[in-house]
Design a protein around this motif. Structure first.
Motif, PDB file in Angstrom:
ATOM      1  N   GLU A 127      70.183  60.036  63.903  1.00  0.00           N
ATOM      2  CA  GLU A 127      70.050  61.017  62.812  1.00  0.00           C
ATOM      3  C   GLU A 127      71.349  61.806  62.621  1.00  0.00           C
ATOM      4  O   GLU A 127      71.751  62.094  61.500  1.00  0.00           O
ATOM      5  CB  GLU A 127      68.883  61.973  63.102  1.00  0.00           C
ATOM      6  CG  GLU A 127      67.541  61.311  62.838  1.00  0.00           C
ATOM      7  CD  GLU A 127      66.354  62.213  63.190  1.00  0.00           C
ATOM      8  OE1 GLU A 127      65.227  61.865  62.777  1.00  0.00           O
ATOM      9  OE2 GLU A 127      66.548  63.237  63.885  1.00  0.00           O
ATOM     10  N   ASP A 176      73.629  59.661  60.806  1.00  0.00           N
ATOM     11  CA  ASP A 176      73.165  59.476  59.428  1.00  0.00           C
ATOM     12  C   ASP A 176      73.504  60.681  58.540  1.00  0.00           C
ATOM     13  O   ASP A 176      73.760  60.531  57.351  1.00  0.00           O
ATOM     14  CB  ASP A 176      71.654  59.217  59.402  1.00  0.00           C
ATOM     15  CG  ASP A 176      71.325  57.746  59.694  1.00  0.00           C
ATOM     16  OD1 ASP A 176      72.283  56.966  59.919  1.00  0.00           O
ATOM     17  OD2 ASP A 176      70.131  57.379  59.692  1.00  0.00           O
ATOM     18  N   ARG A 184      72.419  55.207  55.517  1.00  0.00           N
ATOM     19  CA  ARG A 184      71.732  55.750  56.689  1.00  0.00           C
ATOM     20  C   ARG A 184      71.031  54.620  57.437  1.00  0.00           C
ATOM     21  O   ARG A 184      70.358  53.792  56.829  1.00  0.00           O
ATOM     22  CB  ARG A 184      70.718  56.811  56.252  1.00  0.00           C
ATOM     23  CG  ARG A 184      71.380  58.111  55.789  1.00  0.00           C
ATOM     24  CD  ARG A 184      70.362  59.220  55.507  1.00  0.00           C
ATOM     25  NE  ARG A 184      69.440  58.848  54.425  1.00  0.00           N
ATOM     26  CZ  ARG A 184      68.147  58.617  54.594  1.00  0.00           C
ATOM     27  NH1 ARG A 184      67.586  58.719  55.777  1.00  0.00           N
ATOM     28  NH2 ARG A 184      67.387  58.305  53.563  1.00  0.00           N
ATOM     29  N   ASP A 206      67.327  54.668  56.862  1.00  0.00           N
ATOM     30  CA  ASP A 206      66.821  54.537  55.489  1.00  0.00           C
ATOM     31  C   ASP A 206      65.964  53.265  55.402  1.00  0.00           C
ATOM     32  O   ASP A 206      66.489  52.153  55.530  1.00  0.00           O
ATOM     33  CB  ASP A 206      68.030  54.444  54.528  1.00  0.00           C
ATOM     34  CG  ASP A 206      67.596  54.256  53.087  1.00  0.00           C
ATOM     35  OD1 ASP A 206      66.384  54.107  52.839  1.00  0.00           O
ATOM     36  OD2 ASP A 206      68.492  54.232  52.214  1.00  0.00           O
TER      37      ASP A 206
END
Ligand SMILES: Cc1cc2nc3c(=O)[nH]c(=O)nc-3n(C[C@H](O)[C@H](O)[C@H](O)COP(=O)(O)OP(=O)(O)OC[C@H]3O[C@@H](n4cnc5c(N)ncnc54)[C@H](O)[C@@H]3O)c2cc1C
Length: 552
Positions: free
Chosen positions: A426, A429, A464, A467
């Motif tokens: 994360e 990202d 990402r 995603d």
């Protein structure tokens, strides 16, 4: 069949074929002695990706890459890190080889019909400063036709020499000893092995059905390295890379057994830098193996996230494709012998290539249509998709929780914590929205995409990892894969071997991997990639020309 010639070449791999054909071109007679059957002619080079290190080539210039001898030499020296007394000849070979790669190498090959795929790869990108490890610019020129395409011109020349009577092959002849008379190497002897129809690359029988002795004015050792002999790899493993791994997979056929290196050393040749080797950390077990413990190396693009066995992201600059031995050293320091790529379907599609001629049917088969699909296809190339569905090291899941559970199950070590892995992904990202950020790997991706070759076929559009639209998520368990031997017999620029006493051994030459690709280790500690086949070409050529001249 004559039992004597001007020169004997031990080994029918690329280096041996190059040396042999230079000798026959000079009008001399040569015997090529090869322990495998005729079907294996070409040795490792046949299986290779055919990647060649070239400097300031027309292909680079067409892509806007500004390269030069000086830049390449700076990269080579920063990568090699020569620091030993015995690096005298390796360093001289390095300088001569970079000049060859910036000069005659391409035109010499081209005159024999060799061709290059127009998009140049960027291997070993480093990540340190300008004087450190790595290629400043893309230099990995893939042979159109991959490994078979680099063997072909030399096999053709060898067959022509065979037809005219200047070259004789002795297949299934295994050299067990070098003969020395009055201080000069003048022959070989060994065992005749039972004929075996095992397909190319598969292990063949070692049943002995006879013996042989051959005489010549000189012998060229072109017997390859040690990568197929894991005991020998462990024995030579340097402490600086941690303890030798207990589990490795093989990136080379079993005939890369290192046996002839011991035989040549026992005859008085000086072996140097035996602790320098080039093994990969992105090895995957082949679901369809040809040789024992057969592993394939992923040639990764820059976007996969890389985690060690405990789920910690590898530190900068150890991103995919940056510093092979830096990664090996780091991974061995974790106490575990494997690591993980975590990526998306969008990344695998664009960025995964597998090293080896059989894994690239489009380039190996010289099909423009199939090759063009690399840029346009929805899925990854068929061999990559096959690994994704059948490979023991691949996990595909729709969400991270399921992925991490499956990773723990596959390793059996249960070391990965979902929250820890998730937090790192994360964090990465969050950095993806801006084209100028802090995360060094994300910066690398932006840098790569400024090179047209990477943007076209090697680097996915930044996105990402979590995603769902880019998914499914993929994890790949990466093993240590043996491949190349960087040390070898100490040789002068004519590939003449030095003895233990520091004097040239009359009548003895060494080429290719057995000579550390020239000099006893022209790479020093590390390679810029695509430099091994080229080292076989250059050292084989020098030896063949010198031996033919010496044969009077
Ligand atoms: C899958 C793969 C991909 C690769 N990709 C690349 C790449 O893209 N670019 C690059 O630069 N390099 C690449 N390489 C490395 C390169 O192919 C090798 O380093 C090179 O081909 C070694 O050639 P060689 O002639 O020195 O040895 P080898 O090819 O190993 O040939 C040696 C021969 O000697 C024979 N022999 C050994 N001992 C004896 C004995 N006692 N008596 C008789 N015969 C004997 C063996 O059977 C063998 O046929 C790759 C290698 C592999 C396996």
């Amino acid at each position: 069949m004559a039992d004597e010639a001007d020169v004997i070449v031990v080994g029918g791999g690329l280096a041996g074929l190059v040396a042999a054909t230079e000798i026959t071109d000079a009008g001399k007679r040569v015997i090529v002695v090869e322990q495998e059957g005729e079907q294996s002619l070409g040795g490792q080079a046949f299986w290779s990706f055919g990647g060649l290190f070239l400097v300031d080539s027309p292909e680079q210039r067409r892509l806007g890459i500004k390269d030069s001898y000086d830049l390449a030499l700076q990269d080579w020296m920063g990568t090699a890190g020569f620091d030993r007394d015995e690096d005298h000849w390796p360093k001289r070979w390095a300088e001569a080889y970079v000049a060859f790669a910036a000069g005659e190498k391409r035109s010499w090959l081209r005159a024999m019909g060799h061709r290059i795929f127009p998009v140049i790869g960027w291997a070993e990108r480093g990540g340190y400063d300008a004087m450190g490890h790595g290629n400043s610019v893309p230099r990995f020129h893939v042979t159109w036709g991959t490994g078979p395409g680099i063997v072909e011109p030399f096999e053709r020349r060898a067959r022509e020499a065979q037809a005219s009577g200047r070259l004789t092959f002795r297949f299934r002849h295994r050299v067990d000893a070098l003969h020395i008379t009055g201080g000069a190497v003048d022959g070989v002897s060994g065992a005749i092995l039972a004929s075996d129809s095992a397909e190319r690359g598969r292990s063949s029988s070692r049943q002995i059905i006879g013996d042989f002795t051959l005489r010549a004015q000189a012998v060229i050792v072109a017997s390859g390295g040690i990568g197929g002999n894991h005991d020998l790899v462990r024995q030579n493993w340097p402490k600086r890379l941690g303890d030798a791994p207990k589990n490795m997979i093989s990136g080379v056929p079993e005939h890369v057994d290192g046996r002839m290196i011991g035989i040549t050393e026992a005859a008085g040749a000086r072996l140097i830098n035996r602790d320098r080797m080039w093994h990969y950390v992105e090895g995957i077990r082949n679901w369809n193996p040809i040789w024992p413990r057969h592993g394939i190396r992923i040639l990764p693009g820059p976007s996969s996230m890389w985690f060690d066995a405990t789920g910690t992201r590898l530190p900068a600059p150890l991103f995919p494709g940056s510093d092979t031995l830096g990664q090996l050293q780091y991974i061995m320091s974790t106490g575990y012998e494997y690591s993980w790529f975590v990526l998306t379907q969008s990344i695998i599609k664009k960025e995964f290539a597998l090293s080896g001629s059989e894994q690239n049917p489009d380039l190996t088969g010289k099909s423009w249509l199939m090759t063009a699909r690399r840029a346009t296809n929805k899925g990854a190339p068929a061999p990559v998709e096959a690994f994704k569905t059948k490979g023991a090291d691949f996990i595909v899941r729709d969400n991270l929780a399921d992925l991490v559970t499956a990773m723990n199950k596959l390793s059996g070590d249960n070391l990965l914590k979902l929250d820890f892995v998730k937090a790192q992904i994360e964090a990465r990202d969050r950095e993806i929205e801006n084209p100028y950020v802090k995360d060094a790997q994300v910066m690398n991706i932006h840098n790569a995409r400024r090179y047209i070759g990477d943007r076209l076929i090697r680097t996915a559009k930044p996105h990402r990892i979590l995603d769902p639209a880019q998914g499914p998520l993929i994890a790949v368990k990466l093993n240590i894969l043996t491949r190349k031997t960087l040390g070898g017999f100490e040789t002068d620029l004519d590939s003449r071997v030095f003895g233990h006493d520091g004097q040239v051994m009359k009548g003895l030459y060494a080429v290719g991997e057995a000579a550390g690709f020239g000099g006893g280790g022209m790479h020093g500690y590390r390679s810029l990639e695509g430099t091994f086949l080229g080292g076989c070409l250059f050292s084989g050529r020098n030896a063949g020309r010198a031996a033919a001249k010496d044969a009077g």
